[in-house]
Design a protein around this motif. Structure first.
Motif, short mmCIF file in Angstrom:
data_model
loop_
_atom_site.label_atom_id
_atom_site.label_comp_id
_atom_site.label_asym_id
_atom_site.label_seq_id
_atom_site.Cartn_x
_atom_site.Cartn_y
_atom_site.Cartn_z
N ILE A 105 -23.32 9.72 93.62
CA ILE A 105 -22.66 10.45 92.55
C ILE A 105 -22.50 11.90 92.99
CG2 ILE A 105 -24.82 11.06 91.36
CD1 ILE A 105 -23.34 10.69 88.69
N THR A 106 -21.40 12.52 92.62
CA THR A 106 -21.18 13.94 92.90
C THR A 106 -21.23 14.68 91.58
OG1 THR A 106 -19.78 13.42 94.80
CG2 THR A 106 -19.59 15.63 93.87
N VAL A 107 -22.03 15.75 91.53
CA VAL A 107 -22.31 16.44 90.27
C VAL A 107 -21.97 17.93 90.40
CG1 VAL A 107 -24.03 16.85 88.47
CG2 VAL A 107 -24.22 14.83 89.94
N ASN A 108 -21.37 18.47 89.36
CA ASN A 108 -21.20 19.91 89.27
C ASN A 108 -22.57 20.57 89.45
OD1 ASN A 108 -20.93 22.58 88.35
ND2 ASN A 108 -19.53 22.03 86.71
N GLY A 109 -22.65 21.56 90.33
CA GLY A 109 -23.94 22.19 90.63
C GLY A 109 -24.65 22.74 89.42
N GLU A 110 -23.92 23.17 88.40
CA GLU A 110 -24.55 23.71 87.20
C GLU A 110 -25.21 22.63 86.36
OE1 GLU A 110 -24.94 26.88 85.80
OE2 GLU A 110 -24.51 27.41 87.87
N PHE A 137 -15.68 25.99 93.34
CA PHE A 137 -16.37 25.06 92.44
C PHE A 137 -17.41 24.31 93.27
CE2 PHE A 137 -16.81 20.93 90.39
CZ PHE A 137 -16.82 21.21 89.03
N SER A 138 -18.69 24.62 93.08
CA SER A 138 -19.75 24.02 93.88
C SER A 138 -20.22 22.72 93.26
CB SER A 138 -20.94 24.98 94.01
OG SER A 138 -20.56 26.15 94.68
N ASN A 139 -20.43 21.71 94.10
CA ASN A 139 -20.94 20.43 93.62
C ASN A 139 -21.90 19.85 94.65
OD1 ASN A 139 -19.18 18.59 95.43
ND2 ASN A 139 -17.70 19.93 94.44
N VAL A 140 -22.70 18.93 94.20
CA VAL A 140 -23.70 18.31 95.08
C VAL A 140 -23.48 16.80 95.09
CG1 VAL A 140 -25.41 18.31 93.20
CG2 VAL A 140 -26.16 17.99 95.56
N TYR A 141 -23.37 16.26 96.29
CA TYR A 141 -23.24 14.82 96.50
C TYR A 141 -24.64 14.25 96.69
CZ TYR A 141 -22.32 10.47 99.06
OH TYR A 141 -22.30 9.16 99.48
N LEU A 142 -25.00 13.27 95.87
CA LEU A 142 -26.33 12.65 95.91
C LEU A 142 -26.19 11.16 96.19
CD1 LEU A 142 -27.50 14.46 92.71
CD2 LEU A 142 -28.66 14.75 94.90
N GLU A 143 -27.00 10.67 97.12
CA GLU A 143 -26.96 9.25 97.47
C GLU A 143 -28.35 8.65 97.35
OE1 GLU A 143 -25.89 6.37 101.28
OE2 GLU A 143 -24.78 8.25 100.98
#
Length: 218
Positions: A105-110, A137-143
């Protein structure tokens, strides 16, 4: 209700889950090792717990959240030890998601509250949204495998592509990637300074997009 009823009704709930919501706004993490969390989000803890600040998250644990207004890294913290830690973020609702092996899932960093150390992650910035978010716009990809806790203003809605969203209301997505578009007619209607002239367009046929009922400007 009397005092005994109040304390009993609002006491933590016993559970075997590592990540669980104590209520709509508070996350209870059963820490046995290390968990990563948004700095400043701890509201209480029990047990033997230590907190170590991380400046940002690029390059190992140095690239997690970005402060869009300044371009500087937003601190996160490593939570280590044994015990229960309670997290919350500005009265936002907590959503707990368990990712299986290979799920992402990729989530908005905030909107990332906490995640297990077992998750792999990568930070990126959508530079084309710099007009709406200073610095992009910073985001984090989590696996997965592992748990991640997100926060939303109000109850989220999960949509299937194809769909276009306002970046300020977009919380997360998976199985699809956005293209950034500028809605010229909307720009003319509401003014060039509004972030609504930017839209994130997600194409199908697979995937999902999570939006919240509030625009979050950072």
């Amino acid at each position: 209700m009397n005092l005994d009823q109040f304390t009993a009704e609002n006491a933590p709930t016993a559970s075997d889950e590592t990540f669980q919501r104590e209520n709509s706004y508070t996350l209870d993490v059963d820490v046995d090792g290390t968990v990563m969390a948004k700095a400043g989000s701890m509201v209480a803890y029990t047990g033997d717990i230590s907190f170590t600040g991380k400046a940002s998250a690029e390059g190992g644990i140095t690239g997690f959240l970005k402060e869009a207004a300044t371009g500087e890294g937003t601190p996160i913290m490593s939570v280590e030890g044994e015990g229960h830690v309670y997290f919350a973020d500005d009265g936002k609702k907590v959503q707990v998601v368990e990712l299986g092996a290979g799920e992402s899932i990729t989530v908005n960093g905030e909107d990332v509250l906490a995640f297990e150390e077992s998750l792999s992650y990568e930070i990126s910035t959508i530079d084309s949204l710099a007009g709406a978010f200073a610095g992009g716009f910073s985001n984090v990809y989590l696996e997965g495998p592992g748990y991640v806790a997100l926060t939303t203003h109000g109850d989220p809605i999960v949509l299937e592509p194809p769909v276009a969203t306002d970046p300020s209301a977009t919380v997360a997505w998976g199985g699809t990637s956005p293209n950034v578009e500028v809605n010229r007619s909307l720009s003319d209607m509401i003014g060039q300074e509004s972030g609504e002239r930017y839209q994130m367009r997600f194409e199908g046929p697979d995937g999902f997009v999570v939006v919240q009922p509030r625009e979050e400007h950072v």
